[in-house]
Write an enzyme that holds these catalytic residues in place. Sequence first.
Site, short mmCIF file in Angstrom:
data_model
loop_
_atom_site.label_atom_id
_atom_site.label_comp_id
_atom_site.label_asym_id
_atom_site.label_seq_id
_atom_site.Cartn_x
_atom_site.Cartn_y
_atom_site.Cartn_z
N GLU A 1 4.16 -6.49 4.08
CA GLU A 1 3.54 -7.95 4.26
C GLU A 1 4.48 -8.48 5.46
OE1 GLU A 1 0.74 -8.73 3.20
OE2 GLU A 1 0.61 -7.70 1.22
N SER B 1 9.71 -11.85 -7.27
CA SER B 1 10.57 -11.64 -8.17
C SER B 1 12.09 -11.83 -7.52
CB SER B 1 10.61 -9.91 -8.37
OG SER B 1 11.47 -9.45 -9.26
N CYS C 1 0.70 -1.23 0.06
CA CYS C 1 0.04 0.07 -0.37
C CYS C 1 0.85 1.23 0.05
CB CYS C 1 -1.06 0.03 1.30
SG CYS C 1 -1.77 -1.56 1.42
N SER D 1 -5.34 -4.19 -1.41
CA SER D 1 -5.90 -5.31 -0.44
C SER D 1 -5.13 -6.77 -0.90
CB SER D 1 -7.07 -5.36 -0.11
OG SER D 1 -7.86 -5.51 -1.53
#
Length: 608
Positions: A77, A355, A2, A52
């Site tokens: 996260e 990644s 976010c 989200s």
Amino acid sequence: MCGFVGYTRRGELCSPANEVIQNMSSKIAHRGPDGEGYHITDSIALGFRRLSFLDLEHGKQPMHSPDGTLAIVFNGEIYNFMQLREELAAEGYSFSTTSDTEVLLALYARYGEDMLNKLRGMFAFVIHNAHDNSIFAARDYFGIKPFYYGIFDDQLLFASEIKALLPHPAFSKQINHDALTSYLSFQYSVLDETFFKGVYKLPAGHFMRYMDGKVAIQRYWQAEFKPIDAPLNEIVDKIDAVMGDSIAAHQVSDVEIGSFLSSGVDSSLIAARFDGKKTFTVGFDYEGYNEIDYASELSKEKGLINHSKLITTEEYWQALPKIQYHMDEPLADPAAIALYFVSQTARDHVKGVLSGEGADELFGGYNIYKEPLSLRPIRVLPRFLRRFLGIVASKMPNFKGKNFLIRAAMDVEERFIGNAKVFTEGERNVLLKSPQGLGMQDVTCPYYDKIKGYDDITKMQYIDLHLWLVGDILLKADKMTMAHSLEGRVPFLDKEVFKVAATIPTKYRVNKQATKYAFRQSAARHLSPKWAEKRKLGFPVPIRVWLKQDDYYNIVKAAFESPAAQEFFNTNELMALLNAHKIGRADNSRKAWTVYMFLMWYGEFFAA
């Protein structure tokens, strides 16, 4: 994944606060198109943009503690949040959501700053304590997530991107000339103070406390290599196990996750071991600059669906202004543009991707790390003799081996500033109208001073881990994915993975056979030799070809002769550099590109 913004308030200043914080938040709407939220009191204003992934219905921010004392905005996260949640629940804490954000709040209430070493993930967050009007902020171990801050008119401003600070009435927009000087050598913004005067980056592995108008910053985690002699097969087993665990942890989500895929071993391993079905690749329509066939072949072999895009030259050049805008600070890495387009491609299909950033720094993957091995025949000579040979070679006309002798004469602390070295200090002093700021070794010496006992290869990895990785690799990874509202997750940059990588002896990281030697042995358990043994290339971009073509030469020429260029540079020197490249006298493509990207960035943020 976010974005957040915020500032401390002083009575009636900057009122109405809702208008200010919403204007700031609007600048990073691309980081969170799924929702927005605000928290405004007499002392603080917080804004949040949500993309989200977990607890889609209830994980809204800003989030508050049950008693309303604490308020948090969080970007990132936490992959072990369920384990931490269970531990807190056993101590009597109750939860009303299944989000990792609520766990962060409870951890802070329980442990304070000691919470940080319990976390496994990527994060930048701010917690405001209404009880004492203090702010606690932190950035993850490797600097995966960005955090910018500054004090203007006695107010603390902070955000996930610098552009979100600009709408605040107290913000004063001035360019930092010291940042430009360093950028010309490193190709990225290497200082803690950004290109915007007064705006700073919170360093990776640090937390910040703000109270009574004062900022205090402290390191909470330090990446250190501590090799342990062990049989190769044991090391490979550990790498294999921890990478499987990390890739699984990085897929925790309530939405679909894909994977970037080039021809390299890093992204190939992730694609071969993740549970998703979609991979994403881009390339150029030039021989030697297209990895799509490799990616398509591996995807087919592993039962994956590969989505690819062939970037045209016109698309690449047209995207440059937008890319430098999203970057916040100038970055001269041409691979950033490719990352922009592969993120755009992926976002049409998924909300998040895995990644391969970080594998080279942790496991010893860059080709330059072999240099200490190649220099050994000269390095065994006494230092005074090496110095003498280097001086003699530097004064002679060009000959084969000249650069070898010059570099062998120097200690690693003198010759290596990181994976990129564009302009020497002498070259940038000629180029700039008013050269100022730190020398290259002024930047790197504080890091070298901490690792005097390391071998040269490990020293090079350490420098890249602390400078190049966060300043170039992770900057473009975050900004280019988020430009398309795409979450990028990096399984190699995991605390548990680093614990294993840090113990690998140098001979199993880099040797005459290969870079990332032990890691490649692990990858070979999941990949055929075509991918497990593939030499490190980076993302190939045909810049040197384009700058010899009239159309693109003239675009750069116009920028080099512009009023903006005349403000900072001796433009006759710029044109000499560009013309020498066009006629083939020297490969000045990286140097020309570095200046051109700065001018492109300057046009986005400072041009009238």
